[in-house]
Enzyme design. Sequence first.
Site, PDB file in Angstrom:
ATOM      1  N   HIS A  62       0.147  27.575-103.052  1.00 20.14           N
ATOM      2  CA  HIS A  62      -0.715  28.337-102.169  1.00 20.14           C
ATOM      3  C   HIS A  62      -1.525  29.295-103.039  1.00 20.14           C
ATOM      4  CE1 HIS A  62       1.630  27.684 -98.142  1.00 20.14           C
ATOM      5  NE2 HIS A  62       0.739  26.741 -98.379  1.00 20.14           N
ATOM      6  N   ASP A  64      -2.625  32.305-103.104  1.00 21.63           N
ATOM      7  CA  ASP A  64      -2.263  33.674-103.479  1.00 21.63           C
ATOM      8  C   ASP A  64      -1.126  33.713-104.499  1.00 21.63           C
ATOM      9  OD1 ASP A  64      -0.655  32.662-101.398  1.00 21.63           O
ATOM     10  OD2 ASP A  64      -0.074  34.653-100.712  1.00 21.63           O
ATOM     11  N   HIS A 140       9.453  26.643 -97.234  1.00 19.02           N
ATOM     12  CA  HIS A 140       8.134  27.168 -96.906  1.00 19.02           C
ATOM     13  C   HIS A 140       7.277  26.014 -96.386  1.00 19.02           C
ATOM     14  CE1 HIS A 140       5.086  30.162 -96.841  1.00 19.02           C
ATOM     15  NE2 HIS A 140       4.397  29.718 -97.875  1.00 19.02           N
TER      16      HIS A 140
END
Length: 301
Positions: A62, A64, A140
Amino acid sequence: MILTILGCYAATPRTITNPTSQVLEIKNRMFLIDCGEGTQVQLRKHKLKFSRINHIFISHLHGDHFYGLIGLISTFALLGRKTDLHVYGPKGVKEVTLLQLKLSNSWTTYNLYFHELESTESQVVYEDDKVVVTTIPLKHRVYTNGYHFQEKSGDRKLNIEAVENYEIDTAYYQKIKSGGDITLDDGRVIPNEELTFDPLPAKSYAFCSDTVYTESILPIINNVDVLYHESTFLQSEEQYCEKTMHCTAQQAATIAKKANAGTLVLGHYSTRYGSIEPFKQEALTVFDNVELADDGKVFEF
């Protein structure tokens, strides 16, 4: 063991906060964990030497958590780096990085090694004579790993007074530090316990971000000295956890308590909140030793 938080906020970078990235210094090794946007700027700001970073651990793909990687790799090349660089992360991190290097014709001046991960079981991904790093499979929205850093026990400490009292030659000091007994010229055997002190306890650090609440990680992080655990939401917004697959501060504290962790460091805060102090107050209702990560904060354990 020194932990420098370069960024610890969720989702998008802001002028006042940075996405996830941190540096762990342990046994004179420096490891970069995650590499969100702005990581290299934060490294410069906090005067952390680029040349000491030889191993980068990416938790998941991801943005970030890894959009700063290509910039850092490119800057290393512009600085004329020659030392090998190792990147550990999910399968796909090599493809996405090499594609950017190829299309920008920005090949590195150093050897770049990728260690891609696919296993859903915990595995050792790095080991030397001082430190061993093991994955922590997390839950996740995409394949994600945390990382457990464990010091190896060091040499025993010489009891100089005892060693000199027995007039032991310095040539035997390393044998003594390694745990060996010593036989004197007169035949007496001096047990190691009389000549040394116990080494400092080996420290451990666990990085867990991002994940929904899962007790499956407890056997891996049991008795960890320091646990960094994501706490994206407060309990008042727990309804968002299942959809986004994140945790609350209270849930992070519950994991720390059940793992018998020494210290809990909270991070990966949603930027919806005006203050991070409520995260600590919420966690303290469950676990006693809580610290708040924040950009630029340095912890020495």
